[in-house]
Design an enzyme around this catalytic site. Structure first.
Site, PDB file in Angstrom:
ATOM      1  N   SER A  44      -8.168 -50.269  -2.932  1.00 11.70           N
ATOM      2  CA  SER A  44      -7.982 -51.600  -3.521  1.00 11.70           C
ATOM      3  C   SER A  44      -6.778 -52.304  -2.902  1.00 11.70           C
ATOM      4  CB  SER A  44      -7.804 -51.468  -5.034  1.00 11.70           C
ATOM      5  OG  SER A  44      -7.737 -52.731  -5.649  1.00 11.70           O
ATOM      6  N   HIS A 100       5.744 -53.622 -12.497  1.00 11.04           N
ATOM      7  CA  HIS A 100       5.376 -52.537 -11.589  1.00 11.04           C
ATOM      8  C   HIS A 100       6.583 -51.648 -11.277  1.00 11.04           C
ATOM      9  CE1 HIS A 100       1.434 -54.138 -10.987  1.00 11.04           C
ATOM     10  NE2 HIS A 100       1.761 -55.108 -10.170  1.00 11.04           N
ATOM     11  N   LYS A 109      -2.491 -52.312  -8.653  1.00  8.70           N
ATOM     12  CA  LYS A 109      -3.932 -52.090  -8.534  1.00  8.70           C
ATOM     13  C   LYS A 109      -4.418 -50.924  -9.385  1.00  8.70           C
ATOM     14  CE  LYS A 109      -5.752 -54.666  -6.649  1.00  8.70           C
ATOM     15  NZ  LYS A 109      -6.059 -56.052  -7.154  1.00  8.70           N
TER      16      LYS A 109
END
Length: 312
Positions: free
Chosen positions: A154, A124, A69
């Site tokens: 988020s 990630h 995010k």
């Protein structure tokens, strides 16, 4: 219908156990790989070990690395448009996760063989379990960061939609889990501190969501310089136009509306939610903000960096 059928196959048919996991409501526990939290389904110890130890990084690869995010899909869209010099045809015809798969996931590893070269891949992963072959290659990383307060907000909304996350019981509980790193991919603080060890490397470029948001034109020029891309002003304008929040929200290949509901339930929220900076101010209490600031100050004191969002 052909695209939806292909997506269903990509996400599930090659791995029936993923299909079963995503089709029913169930609670799960994150499992750990070298101390980092991952969720069953899209991740496995075998896939993560392959990503770390066996995955072959190519010298002309570009990796978009982020904590979740932080603007990941925005950067994928930008780099996709840089490849085509602003022509949106490719972005409008191929799903964003197939243009730049997450190379540590089971799904992503099945999709990489079809990625157009030179490859743009996404991850990630924290620095300490990133592909070992990267560190002896000439490949490049674009690391995108974002104000962790906005990431927390988020992620809270995103966790209600995506089956890879535990469903949050409350904002207050998720707030604490985020600060303690009890979430997918662990602590934001550790992620940033780990990757910032590379900030002096010539093949490592970092930028913030807030910089992209404030001045996308200037940011795109910086990215072009890092990648050695030569676009004229009109082509850069096209990149900016077609990577805008509204353009991506309207593009079914970029807004994740084609993802099966069992994997991402957009009846519980929108993947393209707001696309702004500073939304945390609409969610944090005064006490939560003070607490977050105290943790942030303690966690980041040794890094000795001032981030763009701190100056806003």
């Amino acid at each position: 219908m052909q695209v939806k059928g292909r997506l269903w196959n990509l996400f599930f048919l090659f791995s029936p156990e993923i299909f079963r996991l995503h089709l029913k409501e169930m609670s799960f526990e994150y499992f750990k790989y070298k101390g980092v939290n991952f969720s069953p389904g899209s991740y496995s110890e075998e896939a993560l070990s392959f990503a770390e130890n066996e995955f072959e990084v190519l010298d002309d690869d570009v990796y978009i690395v982020t904590y979740p995010k932080s603007g990941t899909n925005w950067m994928i869209e930008i780099l996709s448009l840089l490849r085509t010099k602003g022509d949106p045809t490719w972005c409008n015809s191929l799903p964003i996760w197939l243009r730049s798969p997450w190379y540590e996931t089971i799904e992503g590893q099945s999709q990489i063989k079809d990625v157009v070269t030179p490859r743009v891949l996404t991850s990630h992963l924290p620095c300490h379990i990133f592909a070992k072959s990267f560190f002896t290659s000439e490949a490049k990383i674009i690391y995108v960061m974002r104000n962790p307060k906005d990431i927390l907000v988020s992620l809270f909304h995103f966790s209600k939609m995506l089956s890879l996350y535990k469903y949050p019981k409350s904002f207050a509980e998720f707030f604490e889990d985020f600060l303690q790193g009890n979430v997918l991919y662990n602590s934001w603080f550790d992620h940033v501190k780990g990757w910032m060890q590379m900030k002096q490397n010539s093949n490592f470029f970092f930028i913030t969501y807030e910089e992209l948001y404030k001045d996308l034109h200037k940011s795109v020029i910086k990215i072009c310089e890092f990648l050695g891309k030569d676009l004229d002003d009109s082509q850069i304008d096209l990149v900016i136009k077609h990577s805008s929040f509204n353009a991506m929200k309207e593009n079914k290949m970029s807004n994740y509306s084609l993802i099966p509901q069992d994997f991402m339930d957009q009846t519980k929220g929108s993947f393209m939610r707001k696309g702004i900076a500073g939304d945390w101010k609409n969610h944090f209490t005064v006490a939560q903000n003070e607490y977050f600031d105290a943790v942030y100050k303690e966690q980041m004191k040794e890094l000795k960096m001032t981030f763009f969002w701190e100056q806003l």
